[in-house]
Write an enzyme that holds these catalytic residues in place. Structure first.
Site, mmCIF file in Angstrom:
data_model
loop_
_atom_site.group_PDB
_atom_site.id
_atom_site.type_symbol
_atom_site.label_atom_id
_atom_site.label_comp_id
_atom_site.label_asym_id
_atom_site.label_seq_id
_atom_site.Cartn_x
_atom_site.Cartn_y
_atom_site.Cartn_z
ATOM 1 N N ARG A 287 -62.322 -39.903 3.796
ATOM 2 C CA ARG A 287 -63.080 -40.491 2.679
ATOM 3 C C ARG A 287 -62.094 -41.234 1.773
ATOM 4 O O ARG A 287 -61.241 -40.616 1.141
ATOM 5 C CB ARG A 287 -63.791 -39.388 1.880
ATOM 6 N N HIS B 89 -64.772 -45.845 -7.307
ATOM 7 C CA HIS B 89 -64.067 -44.643 -7.765
ATOM 8 C C HIS B 89 -63.247 -45.024 -9.001
ATOM 9 O O HIS B 89 -62.022 -44.997 -8.995
ATOM 10 C CB HIS B 89 -63.205 -44.065 -6.641
ATOM 11 N N GLU C 206 -68.693 -39.518 -9.010
ATOM 12 C CA GLU C 206 -68.645 -38.743 -10.253
ATOM 13 C C GLU C 206 -69.027 -39.557 -11.492
ATOM 14 O O GLU C 206 -68.211 -39.741 -12.402
ATOM 15 C CB GLU C 206 -67.262 -38.120 -10.463
ATOM 16 N N ASN D 297 -69.076 -32.993 -5.399
ATOM 17 C CA ASN D 297 -67.680 -32.661 -5.692
ATOM 18 C C ASN D 297 -67.680 -31.366 -6.471
ATOM 19 O O ASN D 297 -68.287 -31.288 -7.549
ATOM 20 C CB ASN D 297 -67.025 -33.763 -6.529
ATOM 21 N N TYR E 190 -65.343 -27.927 -7.796
ATOM 22 C CA TYR E 190 -64.017 -27.339 -7.987
ATOM 23 C C TYR E 190 -64.051 -25.984 -8.672
ATOM 24 O O TYR E 190 -63.250 -25.115 -8.388
ATOM 25 C CB TYR E 190 -63.151 -28.265 -8.863
ATOM 26 N N GLU F 39 -65.610 -33.549 -2.320
ATOM 27 C CA GLU F 39 -64.321 -33.175 -2.893
ATOM 28 C C GLU F 39 -64.317 -31.681 -3.179
ATOM 29 O O GLU F 39 -65.338 -31.115 -3.594
ATOM 30 C CB GLU F 39 -64.032 -33.911 -4.214
#
Ligand SMILES: *[C@@H]1O[C@H](CO)[C@@H](O)[C@H](O)[C@H]1NC(C)=O
Ligand SMILES: *[C@@H]1O[C@H](CO)[C@@H](O)[C@H](O)[C@H]1NC(C)=O
Ligand SMILES: *[C@@H]1O[C@H](CO)[C@@H](O)[C@H](O)[C@H]1NC(C)=O
Ligand SMILES: *[C@@H]1O[C@H](CO)[C@@H](O)[C@H](O)[C@H]1NC(C)=O
Length: 498
Positions: A103, A148, A193, A333, A335, A402
């Site tokens: 990606r 991005h 995002e 994404n 985390y 991500e």
């Protein structure tokens, strides 16, 4: 990357730094054979070559050149990992890892240096065409992100993500990319995002373009990015999908949120927190319109502030329809996690997203901090969030686009090995036990790279880059070796049960 830096941080157990993570039992079952393993990067974070071969200035070029102090180490992405020149080497690293997917993101300013069609730059198009062909020749499937965070500076000067017409410019750019890369790329993400772009770029101003309008611009920015996403989605489906047969969606970043206590108030606050973050972007696309709680709370607070209309822009009926349903999968994404508590209604007068949201967040006492203030290690967050997305948005297919962690370690990064093993173990529980269809995973990140306002101080790569060496030497970290074994065996431990 990145998620917000503005969360209120309590319960940080700093002594836990460097300590090994609590090891829950790691799943010893195999991932499905159809599962796709990969790694992710983004153009401004790795490419360098910022003004080469006709490339235009992006708002990140401008932001870091105008005021070097915007990054912790006063460094920028002018060279970064120099992947604009060293991409053949990067492809060999991917091949060595054994991943089947890469990606990456396309730099808008290589294709349209000013953001306008009349600035078309053939050299930029050629660069990416050569690149994706070489990936395919090495058995790696390219998946491309159109945006991005590197908006053309010329468009930024005309209002950027606050100007509705940027959505049209994005559509024009996307059309060129589909036309040229579409024969090779079958999985697209439009905007990466959007929440982080809006909150960090237009809310707290830590990221480009550095605007600080936390109660207003953040909502307009969200609107324009969603319109841009939907514009590209419709162009793809109207003009290319029949022939190219790819999929396209938005990529949304989200924490997993847990109530601080099981009180009704904290449970409700947790829903508000989720709606004001994940729902802010997912609801318009997967359900339609902003989440009702955002409409109500921002509307009511705006009225009490004496404003003639809500600070949250209303959609026209036509726009609602235009945005709704613009997804072929869910790009997630993920985390980290938050504990959420109810608070007293913030006083009127402070017109801020945070007052609009009306919640307080902290970290769980048993979660392990990382060197990034916003990122704690709580592997269950992966299973929790995947289930939330699956059950609330019914996306059909999820890609974890991500996931990863920052460490200071150059090579011996056991912290990251433990992180990935824990999160992937929870992902596998979601797949095998909860029936969530996760099609693939592209870890963040292939390489240590330019981490936005953190500069090069936070390393997210499974492969280290020696930024002081002449050839920006790449070296597998322990986590890359661990990931290599995992992607080749579909197994998170030495041996899996069959
Ligand atoms: C929005 O962008 C258009 C060009 O696409 C420009 O003509 C207009 O002036 C911009 N609006 C603002 C408020 O900057
Ligand atoms: C906002 O105000 C409306 C009435 O104007 C009311 O029905 C609604 O409950 C209020 N919402 C919140 C979250 O306060
Ligand atoms: C990581 O490196 C940064 C910058 O050099 C330093 O401030 C920080 O204390 C380090 N953290 C750990 C956990 O070693
Ligand atoms: C860097 O790469 C060039 C070209 O491959 C090579 O000639 C040179 O020896 C390398 N330098 C180092 C320090 O490895």
């Amino acid at each position: 990357m990145k998620v917000l830096s503005l969360i209120s941080v309590t319960c940080l157990i700093v002594e836990a730094f460097g300590a090994s993570l609590p090891k829950a039992e790691i799943n010893n079952r195999k991932f499905p054979e159809s599962f796709k393993w990969g790694a992710a990067t983004a153009a401004y974070q790795i490419e360098g070559g910022w003004n080469e071969d006709g490339k235009g200035e992006s708002m990140w070029d401008h932001f870091t050149h105008t005021n070097p102090s915007v990054t912790d180490d006063k460094l920028n992405g002018d060279v970064a990992c120099d992947s604009y020149h060293r991409w053949r080497e990067d492809i060999q690293l991917l091949k060595q890892l054994g991943v089947s997917v890469y990606r990456f993101s396309v730099a808008w300013t290589r294709i349209l240096p000013t953001g306008y069609l009349d600035s078309y730059n053939q050299a930029g198009v050629d660069f990416y065409v050569t690149f994706v062909k070489e990936l395919l020749a090495n058995g790696i499937t390219p998946t491309a992100t159109l945006y991005h965070w590197d908006l053309p500076q010329v468009l930024n000067e005309q209002g950027g993500w606050l100007n509705d017409s940027t959505a049209d410019r994005f559509g024009e750019y996307a059309r060129i990319v589909f036309k040229n890369l579409g024969p090779y790329v079958k999985l697209w993400s439009t905007v990466n995002e959007p929440k982080s772009t809006c909150m960090l770029g237009y809310g707290d101003g830590a990221n480009a373009p550095g605007i600080k309008q936390i109660g207003t611009a953040v909502y307009q920015c969200a609107r324009v990015q969603l319109l841009a996403h939907a514009t590209a989605y419709h162009i793809y489906h109207n003009e290319f999908a029949a022939e190219q047969e790819g999929k396209i969606s938005l990529v949304i970043d989200s924490t997993y949120n847990e109530p601080a206590t099981d009180s009704e108030a904290d449970v409700e606050a947790t829903d508000w927190e989720t709606q004001f973050n994940l729902g802010w972007y997912a609801h318009p696309v997967y359900v339609g319109n902003w989440p009702q709680i955002m409409i109500d709370r921002i509307g009511n607070r705006s009225a009490l502030e004496g404003l003639p209309k809500s600070r949250l822009p209303a959609w026209s009926a036509e726009e609602l329809e235009f945005v709704k349903g613009t997804h072929d999968y869910f790009g997630l994404n993920m985390y980290t996690a938050l504990r959420v508590s109810a608070i007293d209604e913030p006083e009127i007068g402070d017109s801020s997203y945070y007052s609009d949201k009306g919640t307080a967040t902290s970290f769980g006492a048993d979660w392990t901090p990382s060197i990034a203030s916003w990122l704690v290690v709580y592997p269950f967050a992966m299973r929790g969030l995947l289930n939330y997305v699956w059950n609330n948005y019914n996306p059909g297919e999820i890609w974890v686009t991500e996931n990863g962690v920052a460490t200071n370690a150059t090579i011996n990064d056991q912290f990251r090995v433990d992180y990935l093993q824990g999160y992937l173990s929870n992902m596998l529980d979601a797949i095998l036990d909860d029936g969530v269809n996760v099609a693939g995973y592209t870890t963040w990140s292939l390489l240590d790279n330019f981490e936005w306002a953190r500069g090069y101080t936070q390393k997210f790569g499974i492969i280290s880059v020696d930024f002081t060496s002449e050839n920006l030497t790449r070296t597998f970290k322990d986590s890359a070796k661990w990931y290599q074994r995992t992607v080749n065996t579909y197994c998170l431990v030495e041996e899996c049960v069959e």
